[in-house]
Scaffold this motif. Structure first.
Motif: not given
Length: 638
Positions: A169-195
């Protein structure tokens, strides 16, 4: 006031505005980057502004996209960019030095600084703790000239990572999981901050994979803290003096929060034809693979390719698979050659491409007709690979390497025994393909090849806008649709008249002819119009064709700004059902435009159907002035 990482950097760079969500802010830009696909236009625009030297701390011009030289056009563009860089004090990264985002992460990125790039994947350097944002070429030109960059103050999403990734399992799978949840329009006018505790287990290259592909969310940017992991990476690059510790304050406020448990994450895949069409690899059965492509600015780091080398070590790829690998930088390729990793890749049957974007932007390596291509890239839009009938799946380097061996899309989890890749003791540092910016001056002659044409400019806004609906397109039209970017067209990125014959042809082959016959007109579109690349050509070519307005259900962030920068009015349906009422070749009229533009609502008449539509003009006062002037350069008096 408790601040997030992003807010701290924004606060340090505020020129105008306040940290109020949804309000317009102007930011001081420390660094810029361009690449050769967008750079020619950006530097033509920079020349038009009329300053004698760049005003940023550091600006870098990369050659990484148009490197296939079947005629003089690409080489001429490279020479133009190199001479412009020399004249105005811009670092120049020569062909072969690597992909802009990988090289910038290695050699130029600085935690806590701002980076603006004429490439949508500029947020890659967010993995280093930079506020890195993709933009159109004109915005980058203005920043190089010392102007601020304006955005809507984003909402900030906290992505808390817990646990630790399992083998395979890799970092690519992390961002694919975020894309699965938010879709290609879900980040408009947002910053994603990882903690979170899971962040500590991720190297800077792994973090950069995540921030790179955050661009597919439509987000303003993504960012990680700058911590001891960041320090170690910079130290290995001989740049520890540039380290700055930047972490979120305890109890900092976030507008949204999600949690990803890395212990539970499994290998993921984005299926055709969208980066958010994500499923676990384990759910895909008996899908035979024709091509595997490993590289791009998402997954071409030293760590990525060493994992691939170890998976392939002593083995041979399937006889039915073509495996191509493009290292992200000369540094990566040099180190692979020195430690034997390159030999392992070649021995297994991989074809090694030069350090550049290559297949990711359709510059070679198109799959076979109806082919299945696994790619470690960030986009799988239909036809982007160069083969319209192909199906492209986006995967991690681990999935790609194992699947190249089996010939089928394969879960790598059972293949990772004894494969442990660690950061090197030191990165190989050799910047001899970077031309220093210190040598510049008035005596430098800028060399323009015959393919380099002036960029088009809109006229000052008049009292009426009218035109026929030249095309009506669906949701999620990408900049690849608006201005195709294949290997045949990329050499003409500096020739807008030539490119105009291909605008929106993936949607309608007759569109350019129709636009020219009607002297321009109006485009009607669905949701998320202009997603994908930051390429300004998707606005410049419509300007050349006489498009004065685009009416859509919604716009992607960068493309909307590019339209405004170039004097095209972006309007949004107040009533989305009105989209269904409009047909191609309907004549639309906006009367009293100079009065109406001062309002947030615009009235449009459909003269063919004798109907009236209410449209939303969601812009700032500064953008309003820009549209009145016919674009940003006109507003600046150029």
């Amino acid at each position: 006031m408790k601040l997030t990482v992003a807010e701290k950097i924004i606060k340090d760079h505020l020129v105008t505005g306040d940290l109020i969500r949804g309000s317009e802010i102007g930011l001081k830009i420390d660094q810029t980057l361009t690449q050769d696909s967008t750079g020619t236009m950006a530097y033509l625009q920079f020349e038009a502004i009329g300053v004698d030297r760049v005003k940023t701390k550091k600006s870098v011009a990369y050659i990484d996209h148009n490197m296939l030289q079947t005629g003089p056009e690409n080489a001429d563009d490279h020479l133009y960019i190199q001479t412009v860089a020399k004249k105005y004090g811009i670092y120049f990264s020569k062909p072969g030095n690597g992909i802009c985002h990988q090289v910038h992460l290695e050699r130029f990125g600085v935690p806590g600084e701002t980076l603006l790039g004429s490439d949508s994947h500029t947020p890659t350097c967010g993995g280093l703790g930079m506020l890195a944002i993709g933009a159109g070429g004109l915005d980058v030109a203005v920043a190089m000239a010392g102007g601020e960059y304006y955005i809507t103050m984003p909402y900030i999403v906290k992505v808390e990572l817990t646990g630790k990734l399992n083998p395979g399992v890799s970092a690519k799978d992390i961002i694919l999981e975020v894309l699965k949840r938010y879709k290609v329009v879900g980040g408009l006018n947002k910053i994603f901050e990882y903690i979170g505790e899971g962040v500590k287990s991720l190297s800077v290259p792994e973090r950069a994979t995540i921030t790179n592909m955050g661009a597919e969310l439509g987000a303003t940017t993504s960012i990680f803290p700058s911590d001891e992991i960041t320090y170690e990476f910079l130290k290995l690059q001989g740049r520890e003096k540039e380290y700055r510790n930047i972490v979120a304050d305890d109890d900092a406020f976030y507008d949204e929060e999600i949690v990803i448990n890395l212990d539970e994450l499994e290998p993921m895949v984005a299926c055709p034809h969208s980066p958010d069409n994500v499923v676990p690899v384990s759910t895909l059965k008996d899908i035979k693979v024709n091509q595997v492509a490993i590289g791009s600015c998402t997954n071409s780091s030293y760590m990525d390719l060493m994992k691939v080398a170890e998976i392939l070590d002593g083995k041979t790829i399937s006889e039915d698979v073509s495996l191509v690998i493009s290292p992200g930088s000369k540094q990566v390729l040099n180190m692979l050659a020195a430690n034997g990793g390159l030999s392992k890749l070649i021995s297994a049957g991989a074809r090694i491409l030069e350090s550049g974007c290559g297949p990711c932007i359709g510059m070679g390596q198109a799959p076979i007709t109806d082919g299945i291509s696994l790619r470690t890239f960030n986009r799988n839009f239909k036809g982007r690979c160069g083969t319209p009938s192909a199906n492209v799946y986006l995967v991690s380097p681990e999935v790609a390497a194992v699947s190249a061996l089996t010939g089928y899309i394969t879960n790598p989890s059972g293949y990772m025994e004894n494969i442990n890749i660690f950061m090197p003791e030191r990165f190989l540092i050799n910047d001899n393909l970077i031309v220093n910016s210190a040598d510049y001056g008035e005596d430098i002659d800028i060399i323009r090849g015959p393919n380099i044409k002036p960029f088009p400019k809109s006229k000052e806004l008049g009292g009426e806008i009218k035109g026929k609906v030249l095309i009506k397109v669906r949701d999620d039209i990408t900049t690849d649709h608006i201005m195709p970017s294949n290997a045949k067209l990329l050499p003409y990125r500096s020739n807008i008249p030539y490119l105009s014959d291909y605008c929106l042809t993936p949607c309608d082959i007759e569109f350019p002819k129709r636009a020219k016959e009607n002297g321009g007109g109006i485009i009607v579109a669905g949701f998320n119009y202009g997603q994908g690349s930051s390429r300004e050509h998707a606005a410049l070519v419509p300007v050349y064709l006489g498009i004065r307005s685009i009416i859509a259900k919604s716009f992607a962030r960068i493309h909307k700004q590019n339209l405004i920068n170039n004097g095209i009015i972006p309007l949004v349906f107040e009533n989305e059902d009105d989209f269904n009422d409009i047909d191609m070749l309907d004549e639309l009229v906006i009367e009293n435009m100079l009065d109406q533009i001062n309002e947030d609502k615009i009235i449009v008449n459909n003269r063919i159907k004798s109907k009236v539509y209410k449209l939303i003009l969601d812009i700032t006062e500064r953008q309003r002035d820009m549209l009145k002037a016919g674009g940003l350069l006109n507003m600046k008096g150029e």
